[in-house]
Design a protein around this motif. Structure first.
Motif, short mmCIF file in Angstrom:
data_model
loop_
_atom_site.label_atom_id
_atom_site.label_comp_id
_atom_site.label_asym_id
_atom_site.label_seq_id
_atom_site.Cartn_x
_atom_site.Cartn_y
_atom_site.Cartn_z
N PHE A 104 -0.82 -5.56 -3.26
CA PHE A 104 -1.87 -5.82 -4.24
C PHE A 104 -1.34 -6.59 -5.45
O PHE A 104 -0.15 -6.58 -5.74
N ALA A 108 -0.18 -1.64 -7.24
CA ALA A 108 -0.79 -0.37 -6.85
C ALA A 108 0.23 0.61 -6.30
O ALA A 108 -0.02 1.31 -5.32
N LEU A 109 1.40 0.68 -6.94
CA LEU A 109 2.37 1.70 -6.54
C LEU A 109 1.87 3.05 -7.04
O LEU A 109 1.25 3.14 -8.10
N PHE A 110 2.16 4.10 -6.28
CA PHE A 110 1.75 5.44 -6.71
C PHE A 110 2.66 5.89 -7.85
O PHE A 110 3.86 6.08 -7.63
N PRO A 111 2.11 6.06 -9.05
CA PRO A 111 2.97 6.33 -10.21
C PRO A 111 3.65 7.69 -10.14
O PRO A 111 4.67 7.90 -10.79
N HIS A 112 3.08 8.61 -9.34
CA HIS A 112 3.64 9.96 -9.28
C HIS A 112 4.63 10.11 -8.14
O HIS A 112 5.02 11.22 -7.82
N MET A 113 4.98 9.01 -7.51
CA MET A 113 5.93 9.09 -6.41
C MET A 113 7.13 8.20 -6.69
O MET A 113 7.00 7.15 -7.31
N TYR A 121 5.26 6.45 2.32
CA TYR A 121 3.89 6.99 2.31
C TYR A 121 3.14 6.69 3.61
O TYR A 121 2.57 7.58 4.25
N GLY A 122 3.16 5.44 4.01
CA GLY A 122 2.44 5.04 5.22
C GLY A 122 3.05 5.62 6.49
O GLY A 122 2.37 5.81 7.49
N TYR A 153 11.02 6.43 -10.54
CA TYR A 153 9.56 6.32 -10.53
C TYR A 153 9.19 4.88 -10.88
O TYR A 153 9.94 4.21 -11.60
N GLU A 155 7.40 3.47 -13.04
CA GLU A 155 7.40 3.03 -14.44
C GLU A 155 8.80 2.65 -14.92
O GLU A 155 8.94 1.93 -15.89
N ARG A 169 6.80 -1.28 0.88
CA ARG A 169 5.84 -0.26 1.31
C ARG A 169 4.90 -0.81 2.39
O ARG A 169 4.58 -0.12 3.35
N ALA A 170 4.51 -2.08 2.20
CA ALA A 170 3.61 -2.68 3.18
C ALA A 170 4.34 -3.02 4.49
O ALA A 170 3.77 -2.90 5.57
N ILE A 173 5.48 0.00 7.42
CA ILE A 173 4.64 0.48 8.52
C ILE A 173 4.66 -0.49 9.70
O ILE A 173 3.95 -0.29 10.67
#
Lengths: 381, 281
Positions: A104, A108-113, A121-122, A153, A155, A169-170, A173
């Motif tokens: 994206f 759109a990274l998951f900030p809590h991971m 994740y995938g 993290y 941030e 991340r993309a 998978i």
């Protein structure tokens, strides 16, 4: 519809040829349309993306390129038309069951991971065994060169690092198609150019089928094997970067491809009886071969790029009448830019340093010329 | 002008009317109650020892802690789906729903309690209905019981839970949900692994506000609860006014403040420990 046979009944001998053709097509869009209320975002888009190919969807904002990408990912449903992924019609397949990897614009990274959790994740969603996941995460870390950042993290990452994590991340998978949605546009210029090259090398090395959405011509040219130029929900022209640049098929394509001089004129005849353009500013030149047939007296627009124009002190074949006048000379590093006034028109000429840039200065009277093949003539409507 | 001067109005109010009374309270808590006089100056921890050993006082503390904890959890369970709906789905109704949540903060708590009394009394709306459809023979004891008190408390403190939740959920970037789906996660997985953890900051703040509010609530235990289940604030009042034991009432109040501070600290520490990412949200 007829094309579905091609994929669902592969053992019919007469279908063998088209099957072979479709085997190396990873993504096929056939007549895809999409409206949002009264706005037609996409109009009958048809395109094939071959295996390992990088297709760049290039166009101004609002041209429908992101809509097209979201339809491929399954985030949007087309109103009409079919989407085929690896020979499977996926119109009804929800996005979480399509094997596409999207990067994206703002990552759109998951900030809590952590980085590791983001990348895996995938893989967890696919319920892969833990050792496979570990292996895959390591592979991605290695590939995108950020070992040691696993437990950070998002941030705590720089823009470029976030970008890498999003790509990892993309890719983790092992998607059928990688989708890049303005993926580099949030980076600042130098980093963006670096990432364009790095990503281009990486995608070619991995041989991964990719669709890239961008409004940046350089990005499209750096990454794309082929470019699909989009305007108002339609694919206007599709081809290799050179084709798009050297053989633009419409006014929109030339103008979108940047810094071309636009000369308006009418079609007439040369003394030899060939078709010619008589520009209002006084230039006259033969219509380049391969152009459509023009009728005499028709209004046309002729585009000549600044870098294709040459200056001389003597009248030229193109420019025989009143000389033009140099009103501004700008040094741009690798090249110089001359702004000249010819009749009511202002023409921009760019010459590289050693290549005829010397010897002309502000106030000079000059004549211009260009190879007719480098001129693009389109109807003025 | 020194920037600190901006604090002057607040300090002028807080120091004489909040900080100093707190100091007096702390001082009173180590005095000794005298049957013949009001309080005798002293320095003794007898009051605290009695609070933490006498079963009457221990019950008061454990009752209040339990109710504060339960109401916090119930408010969370009731509020979360509501807040999620308001953020994700409500369009035109959004303003109306938020306003409906603010409403109880505007209307006097006494007025609201009388509303609940009409509904929960033995001959109230709920019991009339239950009896008339034959679900029960005798009216259920809702009002003047723990259940009724908890209904009132939950209603009173609901806005303090909903508002932080709405705030936290609306901060979640919708692209994250798209990203999760694109990576192969279904709706449930996305909710459990992305939405829920990212609403944690709102849950913690909401729980803390409700917990502290319930623990020190006087009106609802008094008007809707029962004296067989003593709550802290009314018990402190009785200790001071009924028993004229100002020193032991003061020690109860100090313990209450300590409990609230400790619970806030523990939840904050746990939150920081388990959600280190939340600092930057």
């Amino acid at each position: 519809m007829s094309s579905s046979n091609r994929f669902t009944t592969p053992n019919q001998p007469d279908e063998a040829e088209s099957l072979m053709a479709s085997n190396d097509v990873d993504l096929r869009l056939v007549g895809v349309s999409k409206s949002f209320g009264a706005v037609h975002a996409l109009k009958e888009c048809t395109v094939d993306v071959r295996r390992n190919e990088i297709l760049a969807l290039l166009g101004p904002s609002g041209c429908g390129k992101s809509t097209l990408l979201n339809i491929v990912a399954g985030f949007l449903e087309p109103d009409a038309g079919d989407v085929w992924l690896r020979g499977r019609q996926v119109n009804e397949v929800p996005p979480n069951r399509r094997n596409t990897g999207m990067v994206f614009q703002h990552y759109a990274l998951f900030p809590h991971m952590t980085v590791r959790q983001n990348i895996s994740y995938g893989l967890h969603a696919r319920k892969l065994p833990a050792d496979v996941i570990d292996e895959r995460v390591k592979e991605m870390m290695n590939l995108l060169k950020f070992e040691g950042l696993e437990d950070r993290y998002p941030e705590a990452l720089s823009g470029g690092q976030k970008q890498r994590v999003a790509v990892a991340r993309a890719l983790a998978i092992h998607p059928d198609v990688l989708l890049l949605d303005e993926a580099l546009s949030a980076l600042d210029k130098n980093l963006r150019e670096e990432m364009q090259i790095e990503l281009s090398l990486l995608l070619r090395r991995l041989g991964i089928t990719t669709i890239l959405v961008t409004h940046d011509q350089q990005e499209a040219f750096t990454l794309g094997d082929r470019i699909a130029l989009m305007e108002n929900g339609r694919i206007i022209q599709i081809g290799q970067p050179e084709d798009i640049y050297l053989k633009p098929q419409s006014k929109f394509v030339v103008e979108f491809m940047g810094s071309a001089n636009r000369l308006s004129g009418t079609v007439g005849l040369t003394r030899e009886g060939d078709g010619a353009v008589h520009a209002r500013c006084g230039l006259a030149f033969t219509i380049p071969p391969g152009s459509p047939d023009w009728s005499s007296g028709q209004s046309v627009l002729a585009y000549v790029r600044a870098e294709d124009l040459m200056l001389s002190h003597e009248p030229t074949a193109v420019h025989a009448g009143e000389p033009a006048r140099i009103v501004l000379v700008t040094f741009l590093g690798a090249k110089s830019r001359f702004v000249i006034e010819l009749g009511d028109d202002q023409i921009i000429v760019e010459r590289s340093g050693g290549d005829g840039a010397t010897g002309f200065s502000e106030g000079d009277n000059v004549y211009v010329s260009f190879p007719p093949a480098r001129c693009h003539v389109v109807a003025d409507d | 002008m020194h920037p600190w001067l901006w604090l002057l109005p607040a300090l002028a109010l807080l120091i004489p009317f909040f900080v100093m009374p707190l100091g007096i309270l702390a001082r009173n808590s180590v005095y000794r109650d005298d049957p013949t006089a009001l309080m005798v100056p002293d320095f003794t921890f007898d009051n605290y020892v009695r609070m933490l050993t006498d079963s009457y006082y221990l019950d008061v503390f454990t009752n209040s802690l339990w109710i504060a904890f339960l109401v916090g959890i119930i408010a969370l369970i009731v509020s979360y789906p509501f807040a999620y709906y308001v953020v994700r789905w409500a369009r035109r109704s959004r303003k109306l729903l938020i306003w409906a949540i603010y409403m109880p903060l505007i209307v006097s708590v006494i007025v609201r309690v009388f509303g609940w009394i009409v509904i929960t009394a033995d001959s109230g709306l709920i019991n009339n209905m239950l009896v008339s459809i034959g679900f029960v023979d005798q009216p259920l004891q809702i009002l003047y019981a723990v259940g009724g008190m908890m209904i009132g408390l939950t209603h009173r403190y609901l806005p303090l839970m909903v508002l932080p939740l709405v705030n936290a959920i609306s901060k979640i970037d919708p692209t994250l949900l798209t990203a999760s789906t694109g990576l192969g996660a279904g709706r449930f997985r996305t909710f459990a692994l992305v939405v829920l953890p990212l609403s944690l900051p709102g849950m913690v703040v909401g729980f803390q506000l409700v917990f502290a509010g319930v623990l020190s609530d006087y009106v609802l235990p008094n008007l809707m609860g029962t004296t067989r289940f003593r709550m802290l604030a009314p018990a402190i009042y009785d200790e001071a006014i009924g028993n004229v034991s100002w020193a032991s009432a003061a020690s109860m109040a100090v313990i209450m403040i300590i409990i609230v501070v400790v619970v806030l600290l523990i939840t904050n520490l746990a939150f920081r420990r388990f959600a280190p990412w939340a600092r930057t949200l």
